[in-house]
Design an enzyme around this catalytic site. Structure first.
Site, short mmCIF file in Angstrom:
data_model
loop_
_atom_site.label_atom_id
_atom_site.label_comp_id
_atom_site.label_asym_id
_atom_site.label_seq_id
_atom_site.Cartn_x
_atom_site.Cartn_y
_atom_site.Cartn_z
N HIS A 62 0.82 -1.23 0.00
CA HIS A 62 0.00 0.00 0.00
C HIS A 62 0.85 1.28 0.00
O HIS A 62 0.71 2.10 -0.91
CB HIS A 62 -0.98 -0.04 1.18
CG HIS A 62 -1.70 1.26 1.43
ND1 HIS A 62 -2.54 1.82 0.50
CD2 HIS A 62 -1.66 2.12 2.48
CE1 HIS A 62 -3.02 2.97 0.99
NE2 HIS A 62 -2.49 3.17 2.17
N HIS A 87 3.49 7.14 5.36
CA HIS A 87 2.27 7.83 5.78
C HIS A 87 1.44 7.08 6.82
O HIS A 87 0.72 7.70 7.59
CB HIS A 87 1.42 8.23 4.57
CG HIS A 87 0.56 7.14 4.02
ND1 HIS A 87 1.00 6.29 3.04
CD2 HIS A 87 -0.71 6.76 4.30
CE1 HIS A 87 0.04 5.44 2.75
NE2 HIS A 87 -1.01 5.69 3.50
N ASP A 88 1.53 5.74 6.86
CA ASP A 88 0.72 5.01 7.82
C ASP A 88 1.51 4.52 9.04
O ASP A 88 0.97 3.84 9.91
CB ASP A 88 0.05 3.79 7.14
CG ASP A 88 -1.23 4.19 6.42
OD1 ASP A 88 -1.86 5.18 6.83
OD2 ASP A 88 -1.58 3.52 5.43
N GLU A 91 0.39 5.98 12.49
CA GLU A 91 -0.98 5.59 12.79
C GLU A 91 -1.09 4.10 13.12
O GLU A 91 -1.83 3.71 14.01
CB GLU A 91 -1.87 5.94 11.58
CG GLU A 91 -3.32 5.54 11.70
CD GLU A 91 -4.06 6.23 12.85
OE1 GLU A 91 -3.48 7.14 13.47
OE2 GLU A 91 -5.19 5.82 13.14
N ASP A 92 -0.35 3.27 12.40
CA ASP A 92 -0.58 1.83 12.49
C ASP A 92 0.49 1.03 13.23
O ASP A 92 0.31 -0.16 13.45
CB ASP A 92 -0.69 1.23 11.07
CG ASP A 92 -1.97 1.68 10.38
OD1 ASP A 92 -2.85 2.19 11.08
OD2 ASP A 92 -2.06 1.51 9.16
MN MN Z 1 -2.95 4.67 3.82
#
Ligand code: MN
Length: 738
Positions: A62, A87-88, A91-92
């Site tokens: 992704h 980018h993630d 967050e993840d």
């Molecule tokens: Mn994403």
């Protein structure tokens, strides 16, 4: 659908995708750029190593895909590619923003932070929270547009890979995409991405429609290729003779825009005549570009008959998104209308890549500043704390999709405005103060009212007047979000000011009537005048709609013990549910007619007995003047069908809040200084505005027409009484314009 791949194969595939990312980025990458990207890739790979996508595939697919969209389709540089890969992560995974900053520096950390915030926000469900998030998201535009661009890339990839998601999630994400991301991509000039987002949005919100159109397009592909060949053959020789290097291709309308056309025009797929356009892309020197475009135009129209009403010159005046192209619709082969888009390679690149391509063509400064001023306008709207977020998103979307028109300033500068913008919108777009004081406009040297709807090419000069103030009814015709928010804010301020004046007046008057000014008395008065709050009361006293005579009536009522007794009883058992509902209609005390919103005499029809607030219309009878009927009156259909010319638009208003245009004729003997006396009397009357004044004199006799804005009949009466007192004035009459 099980995902089964060996570790070895999987690692190979990851490496392949990564290489693919580096292969042909839009920007040229230096050795150190490649190092940075590599580092980000490895960091993300490790951070996401435990995670899988819904399909079972490794999560890293992704971020790589998002980075690829960022690099290839949007055309951003190394920093954005790095941020897209990461980018993630925050967050993840267990990594923090500080980790990112330590490894990749402040800029990258800031972009990743913006992206993390947005993704946390968008986990909310509720529509208005969604809108609020969007507002916050747009705020980050101001920090760094790259945040939004990467977010759009993220959304595009999620939309492309949504099949494994549960259906309810598909629905939600797809609607959000159509609602927010597609318009945003459009405004940022990312046409290809916008189109893909819209098509994918349709695919998940209305799968049958999507599939139906999709298969029809597939079926007609071959026919389209043949048609383009046919078209090319006709103009090929002439183009080559003129020494052009060019390519001609066919460009299909998107599924979503076909859908829109079918719906808005009520046509079947087969009936859409411009299913695809012919695009001619030519090589050219920057200085020759425009000239070449018109040369090609001339060649095309030598062979095919153009439709003169469908010529769009986006080269001389590019869209604010930076889009440049020359569009013409011609009668092509087989007697079919076809749109031809003529553009240079540079223009084509900007059209495809949008915003980012502007960096490449540095001399395109104007377009940069166009985006800047758009961002500034957005920020201004956002910083206005009034209004709710849903409103804001709606306004924003209106502005996004609105077609543009172009207006010349008196000095000949061009400004773009949304379609249907009025002279007043234009005034507000120049400066808030100019909007507030706008009295009218000189459009192409002719005097026009402030609600004049601008047309592309108009030259507009705004006329201001120091005593002008924003009016409630301005909100009926302005279309830009900017004008709307400014007017609302000003009205609130003005109302407060008038209320303050009114309060002072009331204190004095009550004292002279031997009343003590206190809360319970004020509450009594609010109830007596059927108002909602004390502010309403002060406001009405301030603007003169509650006068001395009304106050006296109140006093008389109050001293009546009997009445008082009942009043107290009524107040002790208030039925709040009904009061709330009634209050809304309570303010609607008067009807105005026609587009000019004139005040006319009227009576209510017996057949349907309308009451204030009902949806109504006026009907001009032969003997009984203007009658008011409800929209759903049993006679309405036949009246409207048989006597449409006698039906008048009617609108309920709160007479104390509105200005009406009233037309007066004045006549008398011509005296020196009469006009200045007249204007002084009119403007000395509280809150009366002169809209226009025409006085002509002959042989010592004068005739005048005055248009004024007044709040109500009392005010008008006071004014006409005062005018009559002027020495020399014989008659003052109100006239009703047709
Ligand atoms: Mn994403």
């Amino acid at each position: 659908m099980a995902y089964t791949v060996s570790m070895e194969e999987e690692n190979k595939e990851i490496a392949r995708r990564y290489k693919d990312l580096l292969k042909g980025t839009y920007q040229r990458l230096t050795v150190s750029d490649k190092k940075d990207i590599r580092k980000a890739f490895e960091f993300a790979l490790e951070a996401h190593s435990e995670q899988r996508r819904k399909t079972g595939e490794p999560y890293i697919y992704h971020p790589i895909a998002v980075a690829k969209i960022v690099a290839y389709e949007i055309g951003l540089g190394t920093k954005s590619i790095v941020a897209a890969l990461l980018h993630d992560v925050v967050e993840d995974t267990h990594y923090t923003l500080e980790d990112i900053e330590g490894e990749f520096g402040e800029t990258i950390a800031r972009i990743v932070n913006g992206l993390t915030k947005i993704s946390r926000l968008s986990k909310e469900q509720n529509a208005s929270i969604q809108a609020e998030n969007f507002r916050k998201m747009i705020l980050t535009l101001h920090d760094d547009v790259r945040v939004i661009l990467i977010k759009i890339a993220d959304r595009l990839h999620n939309m492309q890979t949504m099949d494994a998601m549960p259906e309810y999630k598909q629905q939600k994400i797809a609607s959000e995409t159509l609602y927010i991301y597609a318009p945003l991509a459009h405004r940022l000039g990312l046409y290809n991405i916008k189109t893909e987002l819209e098509d994918l949005g349709l695919k998940y919100t209305e799968p049958e429609v999507y599939n139906d159109i999709y298969s029809k397009i597939e079926d007609s592909k071959e026919e389209q290729v043949q048609y383009i060949e046919f078209f090319s053959k006709v103009i090929k020789d002439t183009l080559s003779k003129e020494g052009f290097s060019y390519t001609i291709k066919g460009r299909s309308k998107s599924i979503h825009s076909m859908r829109r056309k079918m719906r808005t025009q009520g046509v079947k797929y087969e009936e859409i005549y411009d299913k695809f356009a012919v695009r001619i892309i030519y090589e050219s020197e920057p200085s020759q570009e425009k000239f070449d475009a018109w040369k090609i135009y001339s060649i095309v129209t030598d062979h095919f008959q153009p439709n003169p009403t469908r010529l769009r010159d986006w080269i001389t005046q590019p869209k604010t998104t930076g889009y440049e192209s020359l569009h013409i619709t011609v009668m092509g082969p087989l007697g079919r209308w076809v749109e031809v888009q003529i553009r240079s390679e540079r223009m084509d690149e900007i059209a495809e890549k949008g915003y980012a391509a502007h960096y490449k063509y540095k001399n395109a400064q104007e377009k940069e500043s166009g985006l800047d001023s758009w961002l500034n306008r957005l920020r201004e709207t956002l910083e206005n704390p009034e209004g709710n977020a849903v409103d804001f998103v709606e306004n924003f979307k209106l502005n996004l999709y609105a077609e543009e028109i172009f207006i010349f300033t008196p000095k000949g500068d061009l400004k773009s405005m949304p379609k249907d913008a009025t002279a007043l919108d234009f005034a507000f777009s120049i400066h808030t103060e100019i909007g507030m004081k706008c009295r009218g406009a000189r459009v192409n040297k002719k005097l026009m009212p402030i609600n004049y709807v601008l047309k592309s090419g108009d030259q507009v000069e705004i006329i201001t007047a120091t005593q002008q103030k924003p009016k409630l009814r301005w909100l009926d015709f302005v279309v830009t979000a900017r004008a709307r928010t400014r007017i609302k804010a000003a009205l609130r301020d003005e109302q407060k000011e008038i209320a303050q004046e009114g309060k002072d007046v009331l204190v004095r008057k009550l004292r002279s009537m031997k009343f003590t000014f206190n809360e319970s008395l004020i509450n009594e008065m609010v109830a007596y005048f059927k108002l909602k709050t004390s502010l309403d009361l002060f406001f009405r006293i301030g603007n003169g709609s509650i006068e001395n005579s009304h106050l006296k009536e109140f006093a008389a009522q109050r001293s009546n013990v009997f009445v008082n007794f009942f009043k107290k009883r009524m107040r002790s058992s208030p039925d709040t549910s009904n009061i709330e509902k009634n209050v809304v209609n309570e303010n609607y005390d008067m009807l105005v007619f026609g587009n000019e919103e004139e005040q006319l005499d009227y009576t209510f029809a017996k057949c349907c007995n309308p009451i204030a607030g009902d949806k109504v219309f006026g009907f001009l009878t032969i003997n009984e003047g203007l009658k008011i009927h409800k929209h759903n009156c049993p006679n309405a259909v036949s009246l409207q069908a048989n006597y449409a010319y006698r039906v008048m638009l009617a609108k309920w208003i709160d007479s104390t809040q509105q200005d009406f245009n009233v037309f007066l004729t004045v006549s008398g003997t011509d005296k020196f200084g009469l006009v200045s006396q007249l204007t002084r009397i009119i403007s000395n009357n509280m809150h009366v505005n002169i809209q226009s004044l025409n006085i002509s004199g002959q042989d010592g006799i004068f005739d005048g027409q005055i248009t004024i804005g007044v709040k109500n009949k009392q005010q008008l009466k006071k004014l006409t009484d005062n005018i009559k007192k002027i020495d020399g004035v014989e008659t003052v009459e109100r006239i009703y314009k047709q």
